[in-house]
Design a protein around this motif. Sequence first.
Motif: not given
Length: 334
Positions: A66-70, A72-75
Motif C-alpha cells: 500500500a505504501l508503494r501504491r501511495e 506512485d500517486d505522490l510522484v
Amino acid sequence: MSSQKNDLPSFRRHRRLRASGTLRDLVRETEVNINDLILPMFAQEGLDGKEEIASMPGVYHFGLDALRREVDDLVELGIPGVILFGIPAEKDDQSSSAYAEQGIVQQAIRALRRDHPELLIMTDVCLCQYNPAGHCGIVRNGQIVNDDSLALIAETALSHAAAGADIVAPSDMMDGRVAAIRQRLDGHGFENVSILSYAVKYASAFYGPFREAAHSAPAFGDRRTYQMDPANAREALREASSDVEEGADMLMVKPALSYLDITRRIRERFDLPLATYNVSAEYSMVKAAALKGWIDERAIVEEVLTSFKRAGADIILTYHAMDFARWQKEQAKR
C-alpha cells in the motif's frame, strides 16, 4: 468633490498594488511550491493494505504494498520526497528493529528506491517506536541515558543509508547525535548521505496524534529531559549551533505553527537549508474543523504553509502535502 480631494492630507496608496488578482500575484513576496513539500509516511510491519489513523483523518498506516501504491500517486502529483517512520512488529530494550537489515523502514526504503530512483527518501532516525519504554534513547534505572544511546542512533542512521536513504533525520534530541551519525556514515563510505537534524525540537503538546500514529507514547514520564522547553528561544540557537558544528547539512524546527519566531531566528543566524515540521495536531485541528464545515480547509492550509515560508523555512514537512499538490494541479488546469 474635487476640491475636497485636494484638501486631503498626503498619504501613500498601498491599495494600488492590490487592485486585481493579476497584480497581487505579480507583487507577491512569498510562494509555496510543491517542490517545498515532504510528506511524512508511516510504514507498518505486517500490515496488509492501509489503516486510517483515527486522530489524523486522511493519514494512514501503510503496509509495504500500500505504501508503494501511495508513493506512485505522490510522484504523479510532483511531490519530491517522503520522510519515513517505521512501526515494527516487535519491540525490545535495545530497539533492535530500528537498525535491523530487514526492519520495516529498511524494507520500505529499498522498495521505494526500486520503484522511483529519483524520489527523495528521508528517514526519521529515532528509537522511540522500537522499544517498550517509548523513549528516544536507552532507558536504565528509569533514566534516558545519553552517551550509550548514540551508538544505536548512529547504527540506525547507517542502516537507513545502506538501504538507500538520501537523507537521515535524527529526531531523538540526544546530545552529540549528529557527530556520532556523521562519523558512522563517513566511516562506512556514506559521505554523500545528508543529515537533516531535528535541531530545535520542543517538548510539545502538538505531538499528541503522532503518538497514536507511531505507537510511541512514553510508558513512563515524558520527554522533557531531552526535548526543549517551549518557553525557551535563545536555547534554540545553542542547539542549532551545536548541530552545525557537528556536521548537520540541514536544520529543522519542530513544531512549526507555534514556533514561527524560532524559525525566523534560526533563519537569520544560519545559512543552511532550513526545514520545519507541520506536526500532527496542527494538521488534525485543521482537518477536524474542516470536517465540521467550520473553515475553508484549502484557504487555511495555504495560509498556514505560506506562514512557514514567510518565516524563513525552505522545506516543509506536512501531512497536507497531497491535498496541497492536488489543489495546485486543479488550479493549473483552469
